[in-house]
Design a protein around this motif. Structure first.
Motif, mmCIF file in Angstrom:
data_model
loop_
_atom_site.group_PDB
_atom_site.id
_atom_site.type_symbol
_atom_site.label_atom_id
_atom_site.label_comp_id
_atom_site.label_asym_id
_atom_site.label_seq_id
_atom_site.Cartn_x
_atom_site.Cartn_y
_atom_site.Cartn_z
ATOM 1 N N ALA A 103 20.105 2.455 -20.103
ATOM 2 C CA ALA A 103 19.337 3.661 -19.764
ATOM 3 C C ALA A 103 20.305 4.791 -19.395
ATOM 4 O O ALA A 103 21.497 4.721 -19.678
ATOM 5 N N GLU A 152 13.884 8.867 -14.750
ATOM 6 C CA GLU A 152 13.154 8.024 -15.701
ATOM 7 C C GLU A 152 11.854 8.630 -16.200
ATOM 8 O O GLU A 152 11.511 8.496 -17.372
ATOM 9 N N HIS A 153 11.129 9.312 -15.310
ATOM 10 C CA HIS A 153 9.774 9.748 -15.670
ATOM 11 C C HIS A 153 9.547 11.256 -15.595
ATOM 12 O O HIS A 153 8.471 11.728 -15.943
ATOM 13 N N GLU A 159 15.553 8.247 -8.829
ATOM 14 C CA GLU A 159 15.411 7.366 -9.999
ATOM 15 C C GLU A 159 14.169 7.734 -10.813
ATOM 16 O O GLU A 159 14.201 7.717 -12.053
#
Length: 194
Positions: free
Chosen positions: A58, A179-180, A175
């Motif tokens: 990632a 990620e979102h 985080e």
């Protein structure tokens, strides 16, 4: 190639300031590094840096703690952004916020600095205020204590009971932004507790 995110914890250098309210951003960097067994090393951009990943395969995370004092944080942040080729939309600055109650997080992108000299200097050095911020509430000082003294005091004994949870929540928010995206992260961080 995976996205690279520059994540900066604002604070002041040296042992004298390590446990102060002003250094809560750097405490969040320590938490993010600890989750990944990543070690900080000196970087030529006048910062300590730990390179790691959100998770294998990632986004790459560059966790940074400037060696400069809070009010001149911009130079190291801009230097690292240039070194890693990171645009402002992939920069997250984690910092203390007087105007937010202790144990509360607020996330935003862009906007004013709210009198926070570290954020002001980063915006100036990046030539834009359009980076993400994880604002960690430290609350206003009680009584007539000068806010400048308050931010340089260690957390109170009662606050230290809750501080690890607040730091963990702030690390989770970082985080989640990576990620979102900021909107999804805000929906979690800004939801009422309990």
């Amino acid at each position: 190639m995976a996205d690279t995110w520059l994540i900066v914890g604002l604070g002041n250098p040296g042992p004298r300031y390590e446990t102060t309210r002003h250094n809560v951003g750097q405490m969040v960097m320590d938490e993010l590094a600890s989750r990944r067994q990543a070690a900080f090393k000196q970087h030529k951009a006048n910062a300590r840096v730990a390179e790691t990943w959100l998770r294998p395969g990632a986004a790459k995370l560059v966790l940074a703690k400037p060696n400069s004092f809070m009010n001149v944080s911009g130079g190291p942040v801009a230097g690292l952004a240039r070194f890693y080729g990171t645009d402002p939309d992939h920069v997250i600055v984690v910092h203390d916020e007087l105007d937010i109650p202790f144990d509360t997080l607020k996330l935003k992108t862009g906007g004013g600095h709210g009198g926070h000299n570290g954020v002001r200097d980063v915006a100036k050095a990046l030539s834009t205020p359009d980076f993400h911020r994880v604002r960690v509430g430290i609350g206003r000082p009680p009584g007539r204590q000068d806010p400048a003294d308050w931010v340089l005091d260690p957390f109170s004994a009662s606050d230290r009971q809750t501080l690890p949870i607040l730091i963990s929540d702030a690390a989770d928010a970082v985080e989640r932004i990576v990620e979102h995206g900021i909107t999804a992260a805000q929906q979690v961080a800004h939801a009422p507790k309990g």
